[in-house]
Design an enzyme around this catalytic site. Structure first.
Site, PDB file in Angstrom:
ATOM      1  N   ASP A 218     100.748 -24.530  10.007  1.00 42.91           N
ATOM      2  CA  ASP A 218     100.638 -24.016   8.630  1.00 42.91           C
ATOM      3  C   ASP A 218      99.471 -24.688   7.896  1.00 42.91           C
ATOM      4  O   ASP A 218      99.520 -24.859   6.676  1.00 42.91           O
ATOM      5  CB  ASP A 218     101.958 -24.227   7.869  1.00 42.91           C
ATOM      6  CG  ASP A 218     102.355 -25.698   7.792  1.00 42.91           C
ATOM      7  OD1 ASP A 218     101.721 -26.531   8.488  1.00 42.91           O
ATOM      8  OD2 ASP A 218     103.287 -26.041   7.044  1.00 42.91           O
TER       9      ASP A 218
HETATM   10  N1  LIG Z   1     106.137 -18.839  12.191  1.00 40.31           N
HETATM   11  C1  LIG Z   1     105.282 -19.736  12.664  1.00 40.31           C
HETATM   12  N2  LIG Z   1     105.517 -21.025  12.511  1.00 40.31           N
HETATM   13  C2  LIG Z   1     104.635 -21.926  12.979  1.00 40.31           C
HETATM   14  C3  LIG Z   1     103.485 -21.528  13.618  1.00 40.31           C
HETATM   15  N3  LIG Z   1     102.791 -22.646  13.968  1.00 40.31           N
HETATM   16  C4  LIG Z   1     103.510 -23.683  13.520  1.00 40.31           C
HETATM   17  N4  LIG Z   1     104.631 -23.251  12.929  1.00 40.31           N
HETATM   18  C5  LIG Z   1     105.691 -24.036  12.288  1.00 40.31           C
HETATM   19  O1  LIG Z   1     105.182 -24.578  11.070  1.00 40.31           O
HETATM   20  C6  LIG Z   1     105.880 -25.733  10.756  1.00 40.31           C
HETATM   21  C7  LIG Z   1     104.867 -26.759  10.368  1.00 40.31           C
HETATM   22  O2  LIG Z   1     105.484 -28.028  10.273  1.00 40.31           O
HETATM   23  P1  LIG Z   1     105.450 -28.839   8.935  1.00 40.31           P
HETATM   24  O3  LIG Z   1     104.082 -28.829   8.359  1.00 40.31           O
HETATM   25  O4  LIG Z   1     106.100 -30.141   9.192  1.00 40.31           O
HETATM   26  O5  LIG Z   1     106.412 -27.967   8.036  1.00 40.31           O
HETATM   27  P2  LIG Z   1     106.573 -28.057   6.496  1.00 40.31           P
HETATM   28  O6  LIG Z   1     107.960 -27.600   6.232  1.00 40.31           O
HETATM   29  O7  LIG Z   1     105.502 -27.262   5.865  1.00 40.31           O
HETATM   30  O8  LIG Z   1     106.405 -29.583   6.199  1.00 40.31           O
HETATM   31  P3  LIG Z   1     105.517 -30.218   5.049  1.00 40.31           P
HETATM   32  O9  LIG Z   1     104.120 -29.832   5.370  1.00 40.31           O
HETATM   33  O10 LIG Z   1     105.716 -31.666   5.173  1.00 40.31           O
HETATM   34  O11 LIG Z   1     105.961 -29.636   3.786  1.00 40.31           O
HETATM   35  C8  LIG Z   1     106.705 -26.076  12.003  1.00 40.31           C
HETATM   36  O12 LIG Z   1     108.052 -25.662  11.786  1.00 40.31           O
HETATM   37  C9  LIG Z   1     106.121 -25.193  13.114  1.00 40.31           C
HETATM   38  O13 LIG Z   1     107.076 -24.787  14.073  1.00 40.31           O
HETATM   39  C10 LIG Z   1     103.250 -20.132  13.810  1.00 40.31           C
HETATM   40  O14 LIG Z   1     102.245 -19.677  14.363  1.00 40.31           O
HETATM   41  N5  LIG Z   1     104.167 -19.293  13.311  1.00 40.31           N
END
Ligand SMILES: Nc1nc2c(ncn2[C@@H]2O[C@H](COP(=O)(O)OP(=O)(O)OP(=O)(O)O)[C@@H](O)[C@H]2O)c(=O)[nH]1
Length: 301
Positions: A218
């Site tokens: 993200d």
């Molecule tokens: N749907 C989806 N999820 C993804 C993708 N790539 C990564 N993720 C998810 O994005 C999330 C990123 O993790 P974090 O940055 O810790 O999530 P967050 O809840 O935003 O945490 P903070 O940044 O600390 O607020 C994880 O749950 C990954 O599984 C993708 O291509 N699609």
């Protein structure tokens, strides 16, 4: 028949030496035949007159000898005409042969042109395929915006330009807050759609000289080329923050995601692209920790 007349005819008909010779010969023969015809007509006239006056045996023999002499020359002319005909027939054969060869060559040329045009089409398609493949390797598969490789390339170019032109640059590191929660609550597919909408919003906002990319998960990066002042960078960062924070409508869901944004500026915060990204990332983490308006500059302690 005069030689002047003959030469003008031959020069317009053909310049082949054999044909010129044959035509000259035929004109010669024609002259001879005309002479024979005149002579024959004179002999006939004389015979008619002599017959009217009562022809003697001597006169009849003389007239016969004259007409036989004309006949011999007519035979001679026929032989010569035959030679001319043979030359002309040979010439016609040669020309037909040349024509056939020319037609074959033209057909081969046309085939070659078709093959060439087909090859050009295949080449154009191959170029398109290669270009598409190249574009695919430079785009993020899930969102369609540039990926990290393309961003790094543009960042290196921007740093080189900034060095030469004495510009400033800024890299914004954008990370969505609570994105995991969206995945966990609504499923990965909805999470993907959220990423696509965020990417689209960033992409719509970016100026042609700037670049956004999906860095991974993200996380997104935003490169500002020659923003001229820190105030301009702050304005863009706030616009990005506001745009991403707007409600998202996916199917019948209304979702909100807020970003944390870290900003590093060239040349004040770093001298290379890698350092710039690392410092923007570190600033983003500090923004997350402090929850201070969610935009943090690396240069602010
Ligand atoms: N749907 C989806 N999820 C993804 C993708 N790539 C990564 N993720 C998810 O994005 C999330 C990123 O993790 P974090 O940055 O810790 O999530 P967050 O809840 O935003 O945490 P903070 O940044 O600390 O607020 C994880 O749950 C990954 O599984 C993708 O291509 N699609």
């Amino acid at each position: 028949m005069t030689s002047d007349h003959g030469s003008s005819r031959t020069s317009t008909v053909d310049s082949s030496p054999l044909l010129v010779k044959a035509l000259e010969k035929s004109l010669e023969v024609k002259d001879k035949v005309e002479k024979c015809a005149n002579e024959l007509s004179t002999v006939n006239e004389t015979i008619k007159k002599e017959m009217a006056a009562g022809i003697t045996l001597h006169q009849a023999e003389k007239a016969l000898a004259q007409s036989e002499s004309v006949e011999d020359r007519v035979h001679e002319c026929a032989g010569e005409l035959n030679e001319v005909n043979n030359v002309l027939a040979q010439e016609i054969d040669d020309r037909n042969k040349l024509n056939r060869e020319l037609i074959e060559t033209l057909q081969e040329l046309s085939t070659t042109q078709n093959v060439l045009s087909d090859s050009q089409n295949v080449l154009a398609i191959a170029h398109e395929v290669v270009e598409e493949a190249k574009q695919r390797t430079l785009r993020d598969f899930a969102t369609g915006i540039p990926n990290r490789e393309l961003f790094n390339d543009r960042l290196d170019q921007a740093i080189a330009l900034a060095r030469r032109c004495d510009w400033i640059l800024a890299v914004m590191f954008i990370d969505l807050d609570g994105f995991k929660q969206i995945n966990d609550t609504h499923g990965h597919a909805i999470g993907d759609r959220v990423l696509q909408v965020v990417a689209q919003r960033l992409y719509e906002q970016v100026r042609s000289e700037d670049t956004v990319c999906r860095y991974g998960g993200d996380e997104f990066l935003y490169l500002l080329v020659n923003p001229r002042s820190i105030a301009n960078i702050q304005r863009v960062a706030h616009n990005v923050f506001d745009r991403i924070s707007q409600a998202l409508f996916i199917d019948d869901l209304t979702l909100t995601v807020a970003p944390s944004i870290g900003v590093a500026v060239y040349p004040g915060d770093a001298s290379t692209g890698q350092e710039l990204v690392a410092n923007a990332d570190a600033a983003m983490y500090r923004a997350k920790e402090k929850k201070a308006g969610c935009i943090f500059f690396a240069s602010i302690p």
